[in-house]
Design a protein around this motif. Sequence first.
Motif, mmCIF file in Angstrom:
data_model
loop_
_atom_site.group_PDB
_atom_site.id
_atom_site.type_symbol
_atom_site.label_atom_id
_atom_site.label_comp_id
_atom_site.label_asym_id
_atom_site.label_seq_id
_atom_site.Cartn_x
_atom_site.Cartn_y
_atom_site.Cartn_z
ATOM 1 N N VAL A 71 50.764 62.635 54.132
ATOM 2 C CA VAL A 71 52.159 62.772 54.549
ATOM 3 C C VAL A 71 52.260 63.098 56.038
ATOM 4 C CG1 VAL A 71 54.268 64.133 54.254
ATOM 5 C CG2 VAL A 71 52.944 63.444 52.244
ATOM 6 N N GLY A 72 51.417 64.024 56.488
ATOM 7 C CA GLY A 72 51.456 64.400 57.902
ATOM 8 C C GLY A 72 51.164 63.234 58.818
ATOM 9 N N PHE A 73 50.203 62.408 58.454
ATOM 10 C CA PHE A 73 49.847 61.235 59.249
ATOM 11 C C PHE A 73 51.016 60.261 59.341
ATOM 12 C CE2 PHE A 73 46.878 57.310 59.441
ATOM 13 C CZ PHE A 73 47.039 57.223 60.821
ATOM 14 N N ALA A 74 51.638 59.994 58.206
ATOM 15 C CA ALA A 74 52.761 59.050 58.180
ATOM 16 C C ALA A 74 53.959 59.571 58.966
ATOM 17 C CB ALA A 74 53.170 58.767 56.733
ATOM 18 N N VAL A 75 54.268 60.848 58.775
ATOM 19 C CA VAL A 75 55.411 61.443 59.488
ATOM 20 C C VAL A 75 55.157 61.465 60.996
ATOM 21 C CG1 VAL A 75 56.721 63.582 59.817
ATOM 22 C CG2 VAL A 75 56.181 62.801 57.503
ATOM 23 N N ALA A 76 53.919 61.742 61.384
ATOM 24 C CA ALA A 76 53.576 61.759 62.808
ATOM 25 C C ALA A 76 53.806 60.396 63.442
ATOM 26 C CB ALA A 76 52.124 62.188 62.993
ATOM 27 N N ARG A 77 53.420 59.328 62.751
ATOM 28 C CA ARG A 77 53.630 57.982 63.288
ATOM 29 C C ARG A 77 55.103 57.632 63.382
ATOM 30 N NH1 ARG A 77 49.393 54.317 59.961
ATOM 31 N NH2 ARG A 77 50.139 55.667 58.274
ATOM 32 N N THR A 78 55.872 58.077 62.381
ATOM 33 C CA THR A 78 57.320 57.821 62.437
ATOM 34 C C THR A 78 57.955 58.571 63.596
ATOM 35 O OG1 THR A 78 57.370 57.550 60.030
ATOM 36 C CG2 THR A 78 59.474 57.929 61.135
ATOM 37 N N ALA A 79 57.541 59.827 63.783
ATOM 38 C CA ALA A 79 58.071 60.619 64.901
ATOM 39 C C ALA A 79 57.719 59.970 66.237
ATOM 40 C CB ALA A 79 57.505 62.039 64.833
ATOM 41 N N ALA A 80 56.497 59.437 66.330
ATOM 42 C CA ALA A 80 56.089 58.759 67.568
ATOM 43 C C ALA A 80 56.938 57.521 67.815
ATOM 44 C CB ALA A 80 54.610 58.379 67.486
ATOM 45 N N ALA A 81 57.237 56.767 66.751
ATOM 46 C CA ALA A 81 58.067 55.564 66.889
ATOM 47 C C ALA A 81 59.478 55.921 67.324
ATOM 48 C CB ALA A 81 58.085 54.790 65.576
ATOM 49 N N VAL A 82 60.026 56.979 66.726
ATOM 50 C CA VAL A 82 61.377 57.418 67.107
ATOM 51 C C VAL A 82 61.396 57.856 68.564
ATOM 52 C CG1 VAL A 82 63.141 59.185 66.714
ATOM 53 C CG2 VAL A 82 62.029 58.071 64.760
ATOM 54 N N LEU A 83 60.420 58.660 68.931
ATOM 55 C CA LEU A 83 60.359 59.165 70.302
ATOM 56 C C LEU A 83 60.184 58.019 71.307
ATOM 57 C CD1 LEU A 83 60.381 61.852 71.872
ATOM 58 C CD2 LEU A 83 57.883 61.852 71.718
ATOM 59 N N ALA A 84 59.268 57.095 70.983
ATOM 60 C CA ALA A 84 58.972 56.004 71.914
ATOM 61 C C ALA A 84 60.111 55.006 72.007
ATOM 62 C CB ALA A 84 57.687 55.295 71.488
ATOM 63 N N CYS A 85 60.562 54.512 70.859
ATOM 64 C CA CYS A 85 61.543 53.420 70.849
ATOM 65 C C CYS A 85 62.983 53.905 71.018
ATOM 66 C CB CYS A 85 61.406 52.616 69.556
ATOM 67 S SG CYS A 85 59.814 51.785 69.379
ATOM 68 N N VAL A 86 63.367 54.880 70.228
ATOM 69 C CA VAL A 86 64.764 55.329 70.232
ATOM 70 C C VAL A 86 65.077 56.179 71.467
ATOM 71 C CG1 VAL A 86 66.527 56.593 68.947
ATOM 72 C CG2 VAL A 86 64.797 55.253 67.714
ATOM 73 N N ILE A 87 64.166 57.085 71.811
ATOM 74 C CA ILE A 87 64.427 57.998 72.933
ATOM 75 C C ILE A 87 64.061 57.370 74.274
ATOM 76 C CG2 ILE A 87 64.001 60.295 73.877
ATOM 77 C CD1 ILE A 87 65.444 60.258 71.161
ATOM 78 N N PHE A 88 62.841 56.804 74.347
ATOM 79 C CA PHE A 88 62.373 56.279 75.633
ATOM 80 C C PHE A 88 62.499 54.752 75.744
ATOM 81 C CE2 PHE A 88 60.395 60.444 75.512
ATOM 82 C CZ PHE A 88 60.526 60.884 76.816
ATOM 83 N N ASP A 89 63.113 54.119 74.765
ATOM 84 C CA ASP A 89 63.454 52.689 74.808
ATOM 85 C C ASP A 89 62.238 51.788 75.031
ATOM 86 O OD1 ASP A 89 65.400 50.758 74.457
ATOM 87 O OD2 ASP A 89 65.741 50.520 76.612
ATOM 88 N N VAL A 90 61.124 52.085 74.372
ATOM 89 C CA VAL A 90 59.955 51.198 74.422
ATOM 90 C C VAL A 90 60.294 49.890 73.719
ATOM 91 C CG1 VAL A 90 57.641 50.873 73.457
ATOM 92 C CG2 VAL A 90 58.221 53.003 74.625
ATOM 93 N N SER A 91 59.991 48.762 74.356
ATOM 94 C CA SER A 91 60.413 47.476 73.796
ATOM 95 C C SER A 91 59.316 46.416 73.824
ATOM 96 C CB SER A 91 61.630 46.949 74.561
ATOM 97 O OG SER A 91 61.332 46.793 75.941
ATOM 98 N N THR A 92 58.084 46.798 74.195
ATOM 99 C CA THR A 92 56.974 45.840 74.201
ATOM 100 C C THR A 92 55.799 46.403 73.412
ATOM 101 O OG1 THR A 92 55.900 46.689 76.214
ATOM 102 C CG2 THR A 92 57.662 45.056 76.501
ATOM 103 N N THR A 93 54.962 45.498 72.928
ATOM 104 C CA THR A 93 53.789 45.903 72.158
ATOM 105 C C THR A 93 52.814 46.711 73.015
ATOM 106 O OG1 THR A 93 53.994 43.932 70.764
ATOM 107 C CG2 THR A 93 51.859 45.047 70.772
ATOM 108 N N GLY A 94 52.668 46.347 74.278
ATOM 109 C CA GLY A 94 51.778 47.066 75.176
ATOM 110 C C GLY A 94 52.187 48.513 75.366
ATOM 111 N N GLN A 95 53.468 48.732 75.588
ATOM 112 C CA GLN A 95 53.973 50.095 75.748
ATOM 113 C C GLN A 95 53.764 50.911 74.466
ATOM 114 O OE1 GLN A 95 58.005 49.168 76.748
ATOM 115 N NE2 GLN A 95 57.649 49.210 78.965
ATOM 116 N N TRP A 96 54.041 50.282 73.334
ATOM 117 C CA TRP A 96 53.866 50.987 72.062
ATOM 118 C C TRP A 96 52.399 51.328 71.813
ATOM 119 C CZ3 TRP A 96 55.151 54.206 68.658
ATOM 120 C CH2 TRP A 96 54.555 54.238 67.400
ATOM 121 N N ALA A 97 51.471 50.482 72.286
ATOM 122 C CA ALA A 97 50.048 50.738 72.093
ATOM 123 C C ALA A 97 49.636 52.092 72.670
ATOM 124 C CB ALA A 97 49.223 49.623 72.731
ATOM 125 N N VAL A 98 50.190 52.453 73.816
ATOM 126 C CA VAL A 98 49.868 53.734 74.455
ATOM 127 C C VAL A 98 50.413 54.892 73.635
ATOM 128 C CG1 VAL A 98 50.152 55.133 76.522
ATOM 129 C CG2 VAL A 98 49.808 52.662 76.733
#
Length: 437
Positions: free
Chosen positions: A165-192
């Motif tokens: 559960v912790g692993f899955a939630v951590a990845r979701t939090a990272a996606a929210v932070l990256a995409c929703v908050i910091f507007d990441v829109s490319t695969t390269g940016q998400w890789a980091v």
Amino acid sequence: MFGGKHITGDFRSFLGTVFTYVASSGSLLISSAAQLATFAILARWLGVDEFSLFVAITAICSVALHLCGLGAMETLVRRVARDTSAYPVMLGHNLILTGISGVILVAAGAVVLPFLFKLSDNPVLNLVFIVAMLVTNIVLVRLIVLTEQIFIGRSEFGTANKVVVGFAVARTAAAVLACVIFDVSTTGQWAVWQLACHILVALVCFRILMRLGRPEFRIVREEIMNGIYFSVPFILRAARQNVDLLVLSLVSTAEIVSSYSVARRMLESSYLSVEALNRLIYPGSARASAGGLHQMVERVKKVLAAATLISIAAAIGVFIIAPLLPYLFGHDYVSLVSFVRLMCWIVILLAIWSVAVEALGASGNHAYRGTVMSLGSLFGAVLTAWASWYAPPTGTIVSLYVVEFAMVVASWLVLVHVIRKSKGSAAEARLLREARP
């Protein structure tokens, strides 16, 4: 009086198993929901084209993931389930094989993938992004999953559930932070962002494992072939599961590839309810089969009944919620609902044959298990590739049903054969003991 106590004891044991399964399946369902949320966020923010690129690279990494460690993880679960004192040696065995194979796989990917995928116009940055995805999805994922499996081998399912559960939630939090908050829109940016998230989770896993003691670094030579027998079928199966995406990317649109990929993820998520049962049963099956596979026939029958019922419920649930998926993933994925409803019933076939191969694995019959899964995957890869090329995407879906049904027939025929062989060996051994003066 004594009979009543026996019944009460059996009932309590049954309730304990049910509660453990509910906790195990609950953790996997929460994990699945978090993974779907992550997938949905990436699908929306990356868009169809970037998301299809992300899916393609991830598909390649998923094949390499099963190569990483050479199947040593199953060896750890099986050996530790039977004798917890084997843990230090088996952990060291895992870390050595994971480290060596991980370095080789990442290096090979770093050489080949930059010629196939373009994550940045800058060649150096393109290489950095690709290496980040390779390290994340091969080495770090393997180490994190190893932590979960360690606790399963020790029958500490509560801790294993927390890791999942912790692993899955951590990845979701990272996606929210990256995409929703910091507007990441490319695969390269998400890789980091993905790499940073996995490093943090891996450090937490390391901290958790410290309480179990230090590893003893040495190779357990007699388990290397068992590990290879275990991993090769999963490598071939991963190749089979991703050849459809690769062929569809050549003959179909990005929308078809992306929608089909999401539908496949839904199928994998629905299978988690069955996987929860298998991961709960495996350590006990390993102990029960110590005297031969024939010792666990009744156990296998009960697991089959439970897995079938669970998979039917999961398929019905996915079929019902399918029309809601465009609201989650985005309305650009126009083929999504039809793909999901056509593919959701495959989970029933998956559940039925998984019971057979898990029984073979838990009893140490990895040669039989490996042969069934390897030949099935080879047959499936060829058929799916041809069907996807000849009649995409209908041919792809039809081929999936044909392959999974063939796996049901083959796996159960082999399991019955091995059970009969085990009974014969036990009978011969008993006769020899009786014949001794």
